[in-house]
Design an enzyme around this catalytic site. Structure first.
Site, PDB file in Angstrom:
ATOM      1  N   SER A 176       0.833  -1.201   0.000  1.00 29.43           N
ATOM      2  CA  SER A 176       0.000   0.000   0.000  1.00 29.43           C
ATOM      3  C   SER A 176       0.865   1.247   0.000  1.00 29.43           C
ATOM      4  CB  SER A 176      -0.863  -0.027   1.265  1.00 29.43           C
ATOM      5  OG  SER A 176      -1.463   1.222   1.479  1.00 29.43           O
ATOM      6  N   TYR A 222      -2.306  -1.110  10.728  1.00 27.82           N
ATOM      7  CA  TYR A 222      -2.549  -1.685   9.392  1.00 27.82           C
ATOM      8  C   TYR A 222      -1.357  -1.395   8.476  1.00 27.82           C
ATOM      9  CZ  TYR A 222      -3.884  -1.842   4.523  1.00 27.82           C
ATOM     10  OH  TYR A 222      -3.868  -2.072   3.176  1.00 27.82           O
ATOM     11  N   LYS A 264       1.780  -3.834   6.469  1.00 25.45           N
ATOM     12  CA  LYS A 264       2.241  -3.826   5.066  1.00 25.45           C
ATOM     13  C   LYS A 264       3.754  -3.628   5.021  1.00 25.45           C
ATOM     14  CE  LYS A 264      -1.670  -4.582   3.230  1.00 25.45           C
ATOM     15  NZ  LYS A 264      -1.920  -5.897   2.656  1.00 25.45           N
TER      16      LYS A 264
HETATM   17  P1  NAD Z   1     -11.028  -7.159   0.730  1.00 28.80           P
HETATM   18  O1  NAD Z   1     -11.296  -7.164   2.196  1.00 28.80           O
HETATM   19  O2  NAD Z   1     -12.161  -6.907  -0.180  1.00 28.80           O
HETATM   20  O3  NAD Z   1     -10.333  -8.536   0.304  1.00 28.80           O
HETATM   21  C1  NAD Z   1      -9.501  -9.255   1.160  1.00 28.80           C
HETATM   22  C2  NAD Z   1      -9.931 -10.718   1.115  1.00 28.80           C
HETATM   23  O4  NAD Z   1      -9.079 -11.469   1.969  1.00 28.80           O
HETATM   24  C3  NAD Z   1     -11.363 -10.936   1.609  1.00 28.80           C
HETATM   25  O5  NAD Z   1     -12.066 -11.717   0.669  1.00 28.80           O
HETATM   26  C4  NAD Z   1     -11.192 -11.646   2.934  1.00 28.80           C
HETATM   27  O6  NAD Z   1     -12.261 -12.510   3.221  1.00 28.80           O
HETATM   28  C5  NAD Z   1      -9.880 -12.372   2.728  1.00 28.80           C
HETATM   29  N1  NAD Z   1      -9.129 -12.670   3.955  1.00 28.80           N
HETATM   30  C6  NAD Z   1      -8.818 -11.828   4.969  1.00 28.80           C
HETATM   31  N2  NAD Z   1      -8.112 -12.491   5.905  1.00 28.80           N
HETATM   32  C7  NAD Z   1      -7.971 -13.771   5.478  1.00 28.80           C
HETATM   33  C8  NAD Z   1      -7.334 -14.922   6.005  1.00 28.80           C
HETATM   34  N3  NAD Z   1      -6.722 -14.905   7.186  1.00 28.80           N
HETATM   35  N4  NAD Z   1      -7.376 -16.060   5.290  1.00 28.80           N
HETATM   36  C9  NAD Z   1      -7.998 -16.107   4.095  1.00 28.80           C
HETATM   37  N5  NAD Z   1      -8.620 -15.049   3.541  1.00 28.80           N
HETATM   38  C10 NAD Z   1      -8.601 -13.893   4.230  1.00 28.80           C
HETATM   39  O7  NAD Z   1      -9.851  -6.104   0.488  1.00 28.80           O
HETATM   40  P2  NAD Z   1      -9.301  -5.501  -0.883  1.00 28.80           P
HETATM   41  O8  NAD Z   1      -9.671  -4.070  -0.937  1.00 28.80           O
HETATM   42  O9  NAD Z   1      -9.618  -6.388  -2.013  1.00 28.80           O
HETATM   43  O10 NAD Z   1      -7.746  -5.547  -0.572  1.00 28.80           O
HETATM   44  C11 NAD Z   1      -6.939  -6.635  -0.957  1.00 28.80           C
HETATM   45  C12 NAD Z   1      -5.532  -6.422  -0.444  1.00 28.80           C
HETATM   46  O11 NAD Z   1      -5.028  -5.187  -0.952  1.00 28.80           O
HETATM   47  C13 NAD Z   1      -5.439  -6.323   1.079  1.00 28.80           C
HETATM   48  O12 NAD Z   1      -4.263  -6.954   1.494  1.00 28.80           O
HETATM   49  C14 NAD Z   1      -5.359  -4.832   1.317  1.00 28.80           C
HETATM   50  O13 NAD Z   1      -4.689  -4.524   2.507  1.00 28.80           O
HETATM   51  C15 NAD Z   1      -4.561  -4.375   0.110  1.00 28.80           C
HETATM   52  N6  NAD Z   1      -4.789  -2.965  -0.232  1.00 28.80           N
HETATM   53  C16 NAD Z   1      -6.083  -2.526  -0.394  1.00 28.80           C
HETATM   54  C17 NAD Z   1      -6.297  -1.183  -0.696  1.00 28.80           C
HETATM   55  C18 NAD Z   1      -7.699  -0.651  -0.826  1.00 28.80           C
HETATM   56  O14 NAD Z   1      -7.876   0.573  -0.703  1.00 28.80           O
HETATM   57  N7  NAD Z   1      -8.704  -1.462  -1.093  1.00 28.80           N
HETATM   58  C19 NAD Z   1      -5.213  -0.321  -0.857  1.00 28.80           C
HETATM   59  C20 NAD Z   1      -3.920  -0.814  -0.677  1.00 28.80           C
HETATM   60  C21 NAD Z   1      -3.725  -2.151  -0.367  1.00 28.80           C
HETATM   61  C1  WQD Z   2      -9.835   9.260   0.832  1.00 28.21           C
HETATM   62  C2  WQD Z   2     -10.060  10.736   1.104  1.00 28.21           C
HETATM   63  C3  WQD Z   2     -10.431  11.256   3.420  1.00 28.21           C
HETATM   64  C4  WQD Z   2     -14.269   9.200   3.834  1.00 28.21           C
HETATM   65  C5  WQD Z   2      -6.968   4.421   2.830  1.00 28.21           C
HETATM   66  C6  WQD Z   2      -5.828   3.764   3.544  1.00 28.21           C
HETATM   67  C7  WQD Z   2      -4.750   3.425   2.573  1.00 28.21           C
HETATM   68  C8  WQD Z   2      -5.311   2.614   1.411  1.00 28.21           C
HETATM   69  C9  WQD Z   2      -6.479   3.291   0.787  1.00 28.21           C
HETATM   70  C10 WQD Z   2      -5.151   0.329   2.048  1.00 28.21           C
HETATM   71  C11 WQD Z   2      -9.340  11.207   2.360  1.00 28.21           C
HETATM   72  C12 WQD Z   2     -11.648  11.578   2.584  1.00 28.21           C
HETATM   73  C13 WQD Z   2     -13.093   9.704   3.329  1.00 28.21           C
HETATM   74  C14 WQD Z   2     -15.312  10.113   4.203  1.00 28.21           C
HETATM   75  C15 WQD Z   2     -13.913  11.934   3.470  1.00 28.21           C
HETATM   76  N1  WQD Z   2      -5.822   1.359   1.859  1.00 28.21           N
HETATM   77  N2  WQD Z   2     -12.912  11.050   3.148  1.00 28.21           N
HETATM   78  N3  WQD Z   2     -15.082  11.450   3.996  1.00 28.21           N
HETATM   79  O1  WQD Z   2      -7.475   7.358   3.767  1.00 28.21           O
HETATM   80  O2  WQD Z   2      -6.627   7.926   1.438  1.00 28.21           O
HETATM   81  O3  WQD Z   2      -6.496   5.632   2.245  1.00 28.21           O
HETATM   82  O4  WQD Z   2      -7.444   3.589   1.788  1.00 28.21           O
HETATM   83  O5  WQD Z   2      -3.971   0.166   1.982  1.00 28.21           O
HETATM   84  O6  WQD Z   2      -3.799   2.718   3.280  1.00 28.21           O
HETATM   85  O7  WQD Z   2      -5.328   4.653   4.533  1.00 28.21           O
HETATM   86  O8  WQD Z   2      -8.696   6.520   1.706  1.00 28.21           O
HETATM   87  O9  WQD Z   2     -11.035   6.415   0.981  1.00 28.21           O
HETATM   88  O10 WQD Z   2     -10.531   6.540   3.450  1.00 28.21           O
HETATM   89  O11 WQD Z   2     -10.125   8.536   2.040  1.00 28.21           O
HETATM   90  O12 WQD Z   2     -13.755  13.150   3.309  1.00 28.21           O
HETATM   91  O13 WQD Z   2     -16.370   9.729   4.689  1.00 28.21           O
HETATM   92  O14 WQD Z   2     -11.457  10.932   1.358  1.00 28.21           O
HETATM   93  O15 WQD Z   2     -10.214  12.242   4.377  1.00 28.21           O
HETATM   94  O16 WQD Z   2      -8.899  12.502   2.095  1.00 28.21           O
HETATM   95  P1  WQD Z   2      -7.284   6.969   2.367  1.00 28.21           P
HETATM   96  P2  WQD Z   2     -10.175   6.922   2.073  1.00 28.21           P
END
Ligand code: NAD
Ligand code: WQD
Length: 336
Positions: A124, A148, A152
């Site tokens: 991330s 969290y 990562k």
């Molecule tokens: P998500 O929660 O939709 O998907 C994660 C999946 O992993 C789910 O289906 C959940 O059931 C499964 N899971 C969780 N723990 C598990 C375990 N112990 N064993 C087996 N399955 C398990 O999340 P996402 O948004 O698809 O994110 C996927 C990955 O990308 C995550 O690692 C997340 O941290 C990373 N990521 C997400 C974002 C974002 O904003 N969505 C941004 C950066 C990184």
């Molecule tokens: C985006 C913008 C909020 C909700 C997070 C994790 C990051 C990555 C992506 C996993 C920000 C604003 C949000 C609301 C708002 N995930 N906001 N009102 O915080 O950039 O990133 O998700 O790795 O690690 O930190 O994403 O979608 O929460 O927020 O104004 O109700 O929207 O302040 O500026 P963020 P977000």
């Protein structure tokens, strides 16, 4: 070629399974459905017209993983499984360390035992913390503000140590920026339980009338309109980056990190207004207080992924909002 996808029923995992199946890979999903439902995988099959294999298995279950590796002999792993709610991680840090870090270590042990040493890991942009923008891969990481984010960072470092000890591994660390949007079929998309933490699902639930109004967290940042700037990326573009990364790790050994973002910053109000354009109606919002831990602005320098993976993001914020709205209206109560 067979790709084992942990967390494949989740938001990003399911879109990646679509791209993998369309590209001709065999797909084996491992998910414990903690934050997803098996029906998502039926929809992946519906979109692609292809079958995948799935196991209801926790990545902390070493015996379960060993059986899955023995049965399927995957060529590489894409590792999405993990918990991702930043606020929750501050309240339940041990849950996050146990699930994300212990789970990842168990998975890497099972991979090593099965001699499957190729992995794409979902990292991330949060690992960059307070670095100057745009973020570049060679910056020092780890100054993160949440448990969290630290999971990562630690998992990246663990994979670094694994590779240093055994150069036959091939590791791709993909640092995602802010994924939004949905598959254009409207069959899969982001479907969080309860009240969403992230901006886009919150906006789309306000637009459909399930939530009353959006609170914009802070209107007094030193940005063009006072609201925070992020690098939003269409989830299908993100899914396609995994295809490029898989191709690369199948052919090489090494360890590389890549920023997967658009390289452009949009403010919260840019997103609100783009969404209003798609729905054709004003969105109910108020400007509220800043959210603790939010950085004013960050976006990617994605040149390394462009050059070395041959990947470039294609979709703009209008398309991201269009596809989010299409998914929301087709699935007002989520995927059951
Ligand atoms: P998500 O929660 O939709 O998907 C994660 C999946 O992993 C789910 O289906 C959940 O059931 C499964 N899971 C969780 N723990 C598990 C375990 N112990 N064993 C087996 N399955 C398990 O999340 P996402 O948004 O698809 O994110 C996927 C990955 O990308 C995550 O690692 C997340 O941290 C990373 N990521 C997400 C974002 C974002 O904003 N969505 C941004 C950066 C990184
Ligand atoms: C985006 C913008 C909020 C909700 C997070 C994790 C990051 C990555 C992506 C996993 C920000 C604003 C949000 C609301 C708002 N995930 N906001 N009102 O915080 O950039 O990133 O998700 O790795 O690690 O930190 O994403 O979608 O929460 O927020 O104004 O109700 O929207 O302040 O500026 P963020 P977000």
């Amino acid at each position: 070629m067979t790709i084992l996808v942990t967390g494949g029923a989740g938001y990003i995992g399911s879109h990646t399974c679509v791209e993998l199946l369309n590209a001709g890979y065999e797909v084996v999903v491992v998910d414990n459905y903690y934050n997803s439902v098996p029906a998502v995988l039926d929809r992946v099959e519906q979109i692609t017209g292809k079958k995948l294999k799935s196991y209801d298995c926790d990545i902390r279950d070493r015996e379960g993983l060993d059986k899955i590796f023995a049965e399927n002999k995957p060529d590489a792993v894409i590792h999405f499984a993990g918990l991702k709610a930043v606020g929750e991680s501050a309240k339940l840090p041990l849950l996050y360390y146990e699930n994300n870090i212990s789970g990842s270590v168990t998975l890497f042990e099972a991979m090593e035992a099965a001699n499957c040493k190729k992995i794409v890991f979902s990292s991330s942009a949060t690992v960059y913390g307070n670095n100057p923008i745009p973020y570049k891969e060679d910056m020092i990481t780890g100054d993160v503000s949440s448990p969290y984010g630290r999971t990562k960072h630690f998992i990246e470092k663990i994979l670094g140590d694994v590779y240093a000890a055994d150069n036959s591994w091939s590791v791709s660390l993909l640092r995602y920026f802010n994924p939004i949007g949905a598959h254009e079929s409207g069959l899969i998309g982001e479907d969080p339980n309860g009240i969403p933490n992230n901006l886009m699902p919150y906006i789309s639930r306000v637009a459909i009338g399930k939530l009353e109004k959006l609170t914009v967290f802070g209107g007094d940042y030193e940005t063009k309109d006072g609201t925070c700037i992020r690098d939003y990326i269409h989830v299908v573009d993100l899914a396609k980056a995994h295809l490029c990364a898989v191709k690369k790790i199948l052919d090489t050994t090494g360890l590389e990190a890549y920023n997967i973002g658009n390289g452009k910053g949009y403010s919260v109000l840019d997103i609100v207004h783009a969404f209003e354009k798609v729905t054709g109606k004003p969105l109910n919002y108020v400007i509220g207080a800043r959210r603790e831990g939010d950085l004013p602005a960050f976006y990617a320098d994605a040149t390394k992924a462009n050059k070395e993976l041959g990947w470039t993001a294609k979709y703009d914020i209008d398309k991201m909002c269009e596809d989010t709205w299409n998914f929301q209206t087709k699935n007002p109560d989520g995927i059951k």
